[in-house]
Design an enzyme around this catalytic site. Structure first.
Site, mmCIF file in Angstrom:
data_model
loop_
_atom_site.group_PDB
_atom_site.id
_atom_site.type_symbol
_atom_site.label_atom_id
_atom_site.label_comp_id
_atom_site.label_asym_id
_atom_site.label_seq_id
_atom_site.Cartn_x
_atom_site.Cartn_y
_atom_site.Cartn_z
ATOM 1 N N ASP A 115 21.456 -44.429 -112.861
ATOM 2 C CA ASP A 115 20.174 -44.634 -113.551
ATOM 3 C C ASP A 115 18.932 -44.070 -112.847
ATOM 4 O O ASP A 115 18.752 -44.271 -111.642
ATOM 5 C CB ASP A 115 19.880 -46.137 -113.687
ATOM 6 C CG ASP A 115 21.060 -46.920 -114.159
ATOM 7 O OD1 ASP A 115 22.100 -46.330 -114.450
ATOM 8 O OD2 ASP A 115 20.943 -48.155 -114.230
ATOM 9 N N GLU A 175 21.635 -53.581 -120.681
ATOM 10 C CA GLU A 175 21.132 -53.149 -119.372
ATOM 11 C C GLU A 175 19.830 -52.359 -119.557
ATOM 12 O O GLU A 175 19.545 -51.848 -120.641
ATOM 13 C CB GLU A 175 22.154 -52.230 -118.682
ATOM 14 C CG GLU A 175 23.500 -52.898 -118.427
ATOM 15 C CD GLU A 175 24.499 -51.994 -117.706
ATOM 16 O OE1 GLU A 175 25.208 -52.509 -116.839
ATOM 17 O OE2 GLU A 175 24.586 -50.798 -118.003
#
Ligand code: FRU
Length: 586
Positions: free
Chosen positions: A147, A317
């Site tokens: 990420d 998420e």
């Protein structure tokens, strides 16, 4: 001559700095390596399929880092640098537990990691990944990235932090890595920014500029909030007074530790002008939670959103909550990443359009509606920059999918990001949709354009193999006609891009795109709903290992691993297309 060579061979480790490692095998599975000398880096030999060894770094007797490293047993795939500078050059011991299962019993000194471990003043991070290293997408110099984290704009710099494993090109040992850019496309990689501690690994999060010194760390401090992934997931903060070059963790961490849920993470902080407060949105199981704070340290729970809304076929998420102008007013958009559960398997990004009053987010849609931000397989963990200039909302996605991210065919590094994209709300029929447009900075990469017409005859794009280019394809379709564009290389590998008028879709078929064998989930056709008919424009951003497609009302991001660049385009369909081709380079 032979003798001379063997003397040279004896000398080589000395020249390479090996004299500063003293290796003591204490038992079959326990080795201590004393590091001395001036070199700043220990190069750890990694073998990707070796079992993980536990490497504890001891500095003056204290454990300062614990990392799992696949130390090489019979061959070294690559070396990763362990930066001793983090611990101020003090005397270091590597306390290493090798993994010796029953079937792996061996003399510890046989493992090649001991003979190939060296120290160096500066690691050689020259790109060894010639084929699939992106030309204009951000990728880490070495190691694993997932990420994008802590994106914030400050003093003319776009900061990009990222989930980083410095000790192997696969997920684990999560740190924040750091890179900066003045233009969103040329990135300077600054390596490790935040390392794990006793509270846990450093999972995803965000960063803000504390202009009014609300936290008391200093005016304009850059403050990061991340998830500490320990026995439970809690949220911690760290601040930087030198524009992200060094961080100090807050002594009062963790600052949020409320939820009795295993998936309680990925805080995205933003400033809410009306209430003059900081807000944070984070994922908590199958919903998101919102909190408020005056000082970034003390947080009050406000509300939750999401149970029964949208897609729940995976873990929620990396949420984000942004406000965007729409028809003279504004709306709030909640960006939410989910894994698995994506429309084509694995990871994907959904979003909700609605309103937010500083406490509660309300969705405009019925709970049953699911909207996807991108219709490819490789668009995940998408979040936006904080404090972006000119009122822009700029997002970036991790360009991979948890289904196969750990096995894509690269070694020195794994994963890159999408191009940065400016977000806007646009009308599509009665709906309001979130549109992603490549940020204007990407256009600065364009070289001299070449124009050509396209009908069914194949057109060669470049004389020489060129990996990075952009195609802008304009064409007109009748209501009942589709069109298909095929990008291919001399090995016959191809990506098929089709508009289907009957079902009003655009699709990208990468089943024959090159190497698709490394995961059974990779070969795929991805499909986006779109208006087909009338004047059409398709923009394709091609790089060494990716194709990002942008249409009027969709984006589609997919990885590809061709054996050589796609250098031919042809078209099928009852139309003619005008193509503008731009080479892209930095
Ligand atoms: C998303 C994610 C986050 C987490 C991070 C760990 O890809 O699972 O939820 O913080 O990756 O690396």
């Amino acid at each position: 001559m032979k003798r001379l060579l063997s003397i040279l061979a004896l000398l080589l480790p000395v020249l390479a700095g090996a004299q500063s490692l003293t290796i003591n095998h204490i038992s079959d599975t326990h080795t201590m390596v004393k590091v001395s000398g001036k070199d700043r880096y220990v190069m750890l030999p990694v073998q990707e399929n070796a079992p993980e060894a536990r490497v504890k770094v001891l500095s003056n007797g204290n454990e300062v880092l614990g990392a799992n490293v696949c130390l090489a047993i019979d061959k070294t795939d690559y070396l990763v640098p362990l930066d001793l500078g983090q611990w101020g050059g003090s005397s270091i011991i590597l306390d290493i537990k090798m993994n010796q299962g029953r079937s792996l019993r061996r003399d510890p000194s046989d493992d090649v990691c001991w003979s190939e471990m060296t120290t160096v003043p500066v690691p050689d991070l020259t790109n060894s990944e010639k084929k699939y290293r992106p030309i204009y997408h951000f990728s880490p110099e070495w190691g694993w990235m997932n990420d994008p984290n802590g994106m914030v704009y400050k003093d003319g710099e776009w900061h990009l932090f990222y989930q980083f494993n410095p000790y192997g090109s696969f997920w684990g040992n999560m740190h924040w890595g750091h890179a900066v850019s003045k233009d969103l496309v040329n990135w300077e990689n600054l390596g490790i920014a935040i390392a794990p501690d006793a509270l846990g690994a450093i999972f995803s999060g965000s960063a803000v500029v504390d202009k009014d010194n609300t936290a008391g760390f200093g005016k304009d401090a850059l403050i990061a909030m991340y998830t500490s992934d320990g026995d439970n997931q809690t949220q911690s903060i760290a601040y930087s007074l030198d524009n992200g070059r060094t961080f100090t963790k807050y002594a009062g961490n963790p600052v949020i530790m409320a939820a009795d849920t295993p998936d309680f993470r990925d805080p995205k902080i933003f400033w809410h002008e009306e209430s003059r407060q900081w807000k944070v949105i984070l994922a908590a199981g199958q919903e998101v939670q919102l909190y408020s704070s005056d000082n970034l340290k003390d947080w009050t729970y406000d509300s939750s959103f999401g149970l029964s809304y949208g897609n729940h076929n995976g873990v929620w998420e990396c949420p984000d909550l942004v406000r965007l102008p729409f028809e003279g007013k504004e709306k709030w958009v909640l960006i939410l990443n989910i894994n698995p559960g994506g429309p084509f398997g694995g990871s994907a990004t959904q979003y909700f359009v609605g309103s937010y009053d500083g406490k509660v987010f309300k969705c405009d849609d019925l709970p049953t509606v699911t909207r996807w931000m991108d219709y490819g397989k490789d668009h995940y963990a998408t979040v936006t920059w904080s404090n972006a200039p000119e009122g822009r909302t700029v997002a970036i996605a991790w360009m991979s999918n948890w289904q196969y991210a750990n096995s894509v065919p690269t070694r020195q590094f794994r994963s890159s990001n999408s191009v940065p994209r400016d977000l806007s709300l646009v009308k599509k029929g009665k709906e309001v949709i979130l549109k992603s447009t490549p940020s204007k900075e990407v256009e600065a990469l364009r070289g001299n354009p070449v124009q050509f017409g396209l009908s069914t005859a194949p057109v060669e794009l470049f004389d020489n193999a060129r990996k990075a280019y952009e195609l802008v394809i304009r064409f007109t379709l009748s209501k009942k006609d589709g069109a298909t564009f095929v990008l291919s290389n001399e090995s016959g590998e191809q990506v098929v891009l089709s508009y289907d008028a009957a079902v009003q879709t655009f699709s990208m078929d990468r089943r024959g795109s090159g190497n698709v064998k490394f995961s059974k989930s990779f070969a795929a056709v991805t499909t986006a709903p779109t208006r087909v008919g009338g004047k059409m424009e398709l923009r394709l951003l091609v790089d060494s290992a990716s194709i990002e497609a942008f249409g009027e009302d969709f984006s589609m991001t997919n990885l590809v691993f061709p054996s050589s660049p796609y250098n031919t385009i042809k078209m099928y369909g009852n139309t003619k297309a005008d193509v503008t081709l731009y080479p892209l380079s930095k």
